[in-house]
Design a protein around this motif. Structure first.
Motif, PDB file in Angstrom:
ATOM      1  N   ALA A 180      -4.329  -4.706  -2.441  1.00 13.29           N
ATOM      2  CA  ALA A 180      -4.696  -4.125  -1.144  1.00 13.29           C
ATOM      3  C   ALA A 180      -3.699  -4.519  -0.064  1.00 13.29           C
ATOM      4  O   ALA A 180      -3.362  -3.719   0.812  1.00 13.29           O
ATOM      5  CB  ALA A 180      -6.106  -4.565  -0.757  1.00 13.29           C
ATOM      6  N   LEU A 181      -3.213  -5.753  -0.128  1.00 14.17           N
ATOM      7  CA  LEU A 181      -2.223  -6.214   0.841  1.00 14.17           C
ATOM      8  C   LEU A 181      -0.946  -5.393   0.734  1.00 14.17           C
ATOM      9  O   LEU A 181      -0.414  -4.913   1.742  1.00 14.17           O
ATOM     10  CB  LEU A 181      -1.922  -7.691   0.596  1.00 14.17           C
ATOM     11  CG  LEU A 181      -0.787  -8.304   1.409  1.00 14.17           C
ATOM     12  CD1 LEU A 181      -1.157  -8.344   2.882  1.00 14.17           C
ATOM     13  CD2 LEU A 181      -0.450  -9.702   0.894  1.00 14.17           C
ATOM     14  N   TRP A 182      -0.448  -5.227  -0.488  1.00 13.54           N
ATOM     15  CA  TRP A 182       0.788  -4.463  -0.696  1.00 13.54           C
ATOM     16  C   TRP A 182       0.619  -3.014  -0.269  1.00 13.54           C
ATOM     17  O   TRP A 182       1.513  -2.429   0.349  1.00 13.54           O
ATOM     18  CB  TRP A 182       1.195  -4.536  -2.162  1.00 13.54           C
ATOM     19  CG  TRP A 182       2.460  -3.805  -2.491  1.00 13.54           C
ATOM     20  CD1 TRP A 182       3.742  -4.189  -2.217  1.00 13.54           C
ATOM     21  CD2 TRP A 182       2.576  -2.541  -3.161  1.00 13.54           C
ATOM     22  NE1 TRP A 182       4.640  -3.254  -2.669  1.00 13.54           N
ATOM     23  CE2 TRP A 182       3.951  -2.237  -3.260  1.00 13.54           C
ATOM     24  CE3 TRP A 182       1.643  -1.648  -3.701  1.00 13.54           C
ATOM     25  CZ2 TRP A 182       4.420  -1.080  -3.869  1.00 13.54           C
ATOM     26  CZ3 TRP A 182       2.103  -0.479  -4.306  1.00 13.54           C
ATOM     27  CH2 TRP A 182       3.482  -0.217  -4.389  1.00 13.54           C
ATOM     28  N   LYS A 183      -0.531  -2.441  -0.584  1.00 16.66           N
ATOM     29  CA  LYS A 183      -0.802  -1.056  -0.183  1.00 16.66           C
ATOM     30  C   LYS A 183      -0.704  -0.910   1.329  1.00 16.66           C
ATOM     31  O   LYS A 183      -0.078   0.017   1.834  1.00 16.66           O
ATOM     32  CB  LYS A 183      -2.191  -0.633  -0.662  1.00 16.66           C
ATOM     33  CG  LYS A 183      -2.623   0.742  -0.179  1.00 16.66           C
ATOM     34  CD  LYS A 183      -4.051   1.035  -0.605  1.00 16.66           C
ATOM     35  CE  LYS A 183      -4.502   2.418  -0.097  1.00 16.66           C
ATOM     36  NZ  LYS A 183      -4.542   2.508   1.380  1.00 16.66           N
ATOM     37  N   ARG A 184      -1.310  -1.832   2.048  1.00 11.71           N
ATOM     38  CA  ARG A 184      -1.346  -1.720   3.511  1.00 11.71           C
ATOM     39  C   ARG A 184       0.017  -1.994   4.145  1.00 11.71           C
ATOM     40  O   ARG A 184       0.430  -1.281   5.063  1.00 11.71           O
ATOM     41  CB  ARG A 184      -2.385  -2.691   4.086  1.00 11.71           C
ATOM     42  CG  ARG A 184      -2.328  -2.882   5.600  1.00 11.71           C
ATOM     43  CD  ARG A 184      -2.565  -1.588   6.348  1.00 11.71           C
ATOM     44  NE  ARG A 184      -2.413  -1.757   7.790  1.00 11.71           N
ATOM     45  CZ  ARG A 184      -1.259  -1.668   8.458  1.00 11.71           C
ATOM     46  NH1 ARG A 184      -0.140  -1.383   7.801  1.00 11.71           N
ATOM     47  NH2 ARG A 184      -1.224  -1.839   9.764  1.00 11.71           N
TER      48      ARG A 184
END
Length: 256
Positions: A95-99
């Motif tokens: 989720a961090l990388w996506k954001r």
């Protein structure tokens, strides 16, 4: 307050491909992250002055060191963290990388995902600049001065980044060139031109390319290597997105 932040809190998606420069300036000036950076920069500057009595010019050396170190820090983070593949392979960091980067490459014109989230940017700024400023600037005054400089530079970087994706041709030849190089990173080959305002580090590390013809078109410019095959193996980002990763820009009328 609610009127000021209403568009951002309402989940509005700003399309830089359809905005004017004036509309961008208004949206930029209303962004909560920019306000946070500005307030913290003022606080850090006040602390640097209060703590800098008797420190001479050393806090100013911390400011200079910050300005010199910033392009290198951005390059290393952009290339080896944001463009790495280890983040999407773990459900803890997907989720961090996506954001922080995948969403931006999937749709480079979305202003709401172009800005870095303070929950990730601020810890990074503090972790790098407090030790640097303390060492170069002679203690806490230097650390505060470095943080203040870093926050101001972050605001400048964010605005330049916006301009590079705005449907607008800068009058400045330098800004036009910066825009050309950055758009090549997004639309031709993501493995080079990692800089935002300076590409000297790219030249030093061999990742600079002046023209698109110098490199073959990359199939991963939009998905950063997270293609459909990777999404089957590591499904967490795709689940959060609600759709398979794209390997091209969205067509007119197509859901982003």
């Amino acid at each position: 307050m609610s009127a000021m932040y209403g568009p951002w809190r309402g989940g509005r998606s700003f399309d830089l491909g359809r905005m004017t420069l004036r509309e961008l300036v208004v949206a930029y000036a209303a962004h909560p992250a920019i306000h946070l950076y500005a307030v913290l920069a003022v606080v850090s500057t006040v602390l640097a002055v209060l703590w800098g009595e008797g420190a001479g010019f050393r806090p100013l050396l911390a400011v200079l060191a910050t300005a010199l170190a910033y392009p290198l820090a951005w390059y290393l983070i952009h290339r080896f963290v944001l463009h790495s593949r280890f983040l999407y392979r773990s459900p803890l960091t997907a989720a961090l990388w996506k954001r922080i980067h995948f969403d931006h490459h999937q749709d480079p014109h979305r202003l709401d995902v172009l800005f870095g989230a303070p929950v990730t940017t601020l810890p990074t700024i503090l972790a790098i600049l407090i030790p640097l400023g303390w060492f170069v600037g002679g203690g806490r005054a230097g650390a505060a001065a470095a943080v203040a400089a870093g926050l101001v530079i972050t605001c400048i970087y964010e605005f330049c980044h916006c301009i590079q994706h705005l449907n607008f041709k800068p009058r400045s030849r330098l800004l036009r060139r910066m825009k050309e190089l950055h758009l090549a990173h997004h639309f031709h080959h993501e493995g080079g031109n990692f800089g935002i305002t300076s590409y000297l580090i790219d030249r030093g590390f061999g990742t600079y390319y002046a023209e698109a013809r110098e490199r073959p078109r990359s199939p991963h410019a939009f998905n950063l290597g997270y293609d459909r095959a990777e999404a089957e193996r590591f499904p967490w980002v795709a689940r959060l997105t609600g759709a398979p990763p794209r390997d091209r820009p969205a067509r007119p009328g197509e859901k982003a």
